[in-house]
Enzyme design. Structure first.
Site, PDB file in Angstrom:
ATOM      1  N   LYS A 192       0.832  -1.218   0.000  1.00 33.07           N
ATOM      2  CA  LYS A 192       0.000   0.000   0.000  1.00 33.07           C
ATOM      3  C   LYS A 192       0.860   1.259   0.000  1.00 33.07           C
ATOM      4  CE  LYS A 192       0.530   1.475   4.391  1.00 33.07           C
ATOM      5  NZ  LYS A 192       0.916   2.811   4.837  1.00 33.07           N
ATOM      6  N   THR A 249      -4.024   5.468   3.407  1.00 31.77           N
ATOM      7  CA  THR A 249      -2.768   6.065   2.946  1.00 31.77           C
ATOM      8  C   THR A 249      -2.913   6.736   1.586  1.00 31.77           C
ATOM      9  OG1 THR A 249      -1.853   4.122   4.037  1.00 31.77           O
ATOM     10  CG2 THR A 249      -0.294   5.588   3.048  1.00 31.77           C
TER      11      THR A 249
HETATM   12  O1  LIG Z   1       1.214   3.267   7.598  1.00 33.73           O
HETATM   13  C1  LIG Z   1       0.710   4.313   7.921  1.00 33.73           C
HETATM   14  C2  LIG Z   1      -0.694   4.446   8.307  1.00 33.73           C
HETATM   15  O2  LIG Z   1      -1.330   3.215   8.422  1.00 33.73           O
HETATM   16  C3  LIG Z   1       1.531   5.541   7.877  1.00 33.73           C
HETATM   17  O3  LIG Z   1       1.680   5.900   6.562  1.00 33.73           O
HETATM   18  P1  LIG Z   1       2.931   6.760   6.092  1.00 33.73           P
HETATM   19  O4  LIG Z   1       4.163   5.975   6.435  1.00 33.73           O
HETATM   20  O5  LIG Z   1       2.709   6.928   4.625  1.00 33.73           O
HETATM   21  O6  LIG Z   1       2.878   8.060   6.833  1.00 33.73           O
END
Ligand SMILES: O=C(CO)COP(=O)(O)O
Ligand SMILES: NC(=O)C1=CN([C@@H]2O[C@H](COP(=O)(O)OP(=O)(O)OC[C@H]3O[C@@H](n4cnc5c(N)ncnc54)[C@H](OP(=O)(O)O)[C@@H]3O)[C@@H](O)[C@H]2O)C=CC1
Length: 329
Positions: A192, A249
């Site tokens: 993701k 995300t």
């Molecule tokens: O995994 C995350 C939320 O579930 C955090 O996402 P980021 O690492 O893109 O900030």
């Protein structure tokens, strides 16, 4: 208090490690939080805060910061919360301090470059006497630290262990579902992040909300194909750690991966500098692993090509839009 897993060692005092330490304390656990930066750890102990990684959050009373990994010996379970590419080195440093059979729950979202190993496989090699598990799902550190409602999945091969850990770490605001599908949970979190960079590019290019929704749906099809090829269960991929985290995300610049894509889409380069964006590190290994099993992942491929400098944003978008229209699968 549950007799099992009364004490938790959190390895990694970044945003997520700090938020998880607070969540564990909220669940009634005794918590030690390890970080490599002695000055930061001393400041955390003094100020009960982590301005470097999670500003504005007060460290719970039951969290003891330490810069000494050996202090975690004897903890009932460990959460490993350092970036994916650092997980092997930190797990190997931790290994001599762990009793055989100690659960080590990796909370990183990525695939190791060079070896193409998932996080629990890395743990198995670096810390062979530990029992690997994984925690992943839609959960920003700031939300968890603020006690906002969040739900994630904790998976271990032994369903009884997964359930006991989920019970020990969960609370009314931090809900943990348990699973035995370790591979499915680690694939969702790793994939993701790469797809979120694409979503950020769509946002940065102002391609519209319809394109954003299409990106999530087609990205999810890629995640499903990859997951199935690597042994994940469909119900895991459609759950919190797969679809749930993909939606989160891909929806907001609060995500560092989305924010990186946003910056690329606005022709501002790889910004914000210094912020961890795991997708940028996982993209090439994800694409190589997809190719190795004949899995078509055009969005992930486009992200990888942009990050590697082989394609500019317009070429990447053009190549996706030029794909033949076909049956939805
Ligand atoms: O995994 C995350 C939320 O579930 C955090 O996402 P980021 O690492 O893109 O900030
Ligand atoms: N932030 C979030 O909302 C979420 C993050 N995650 C995942 O958690 C993992 C960690 O992310 P996060 O905490 O946000 O990242 P941060 O950038 O906030 O913190 C990273 C932490 O890891 C430490 N670290 C980095 N490299 C090493 C190393 N080689 N040895 C020891 N310690 C190291 C850093 O130490 P130092 O300060 O000294 O550099 C820092 O304490 C990532 O895989 C991320 O995808 C998962 C869910 C939510």
């Amino acid at each position: 208090m549950s007799a099992r897993y009364a004490s938790i060692g959190v390895v990694g005092a970044g945003a997520w490690g700090t938020a998880l330490a607070n969540a564990c304390a909220r669940a009634g656990r005794e918590v030690m939080l390890w970080g490599r930066d002695r000055d930061l750890i001393a400041a955390m102990a003094r100020t009960r805060s982590n301005p470097a990684h999670l500003p504005g959050v007060v460290l719970a009373d039951d969290v003891r910061p330490t810069a000494d990994l050996a202090a975690l010996a004897g903890m009932d379970a460990i959460l490993l919360v350092v970036p994916a590419q650092a997980s092997r080195a930190v797990a190997a440093e931790l290994a001599p301090h762990l009793a055989a059979g100690t659960p080590v729950v990796t909370c990183a979202k990525g695939i190791e470059r060079g070896t193409s190993l998932f996080m629990t496989q890395v743990l198995g090699e670096a810390c062979p006497q530990a029992v690997p598990a994984i925690l992943s799902g839609p959960s920003f550190a700031a939300d968890v630290a603020a006690g906002l409602p969040t739900a994630v999945t904790l998976a271990a091969r032994d369903p009884g262990m997964a359930e006991a850990l989920a019970t020990a770490l969960g609370s009314s605001s931090f809900r943990l579902y348990h699973s035995a599908d370790v591979r499915g949970v680690e694939i969702g979190g790793a994939a993701k992040n790469v797809l979120a960079i694409a979503a950020g590019i769509v946002g940065g290019r102002k391609l519209g909300a319809s394109a954003g929704a299409a990106l999530i749906a087609r990205g999810f099809a890629e995640l499903m194909r990859f997951g199935k090829a690597y042994g994940a269960r469909a119900e895991t991929l459609t759950g919190l750690s797969g679809l749930g985290d993909l939606i989160l995300t891909c929806s907001t610049a609060q995500s560092r991966n989305y924010a990186l894509g946003l910056s690329l889409g606005q022709d501002e380069g790889l910004h914000p500098p210094g912020k961890l964006a795991e997708g940028a590190l996982t993209a090439s290994v994800l694409v190589a692993m997809a190719q190795a099993r004949g899995v078509d992942m055009p969005i992930a491929r486009a992200v990888e090509a942009v990050l590697a400098g082989r394609s500019d944003i317009e070429q990447a978008i053009g190549s996706l839009l030029a794909r033949p229209q076909k049956a939805e699968a």
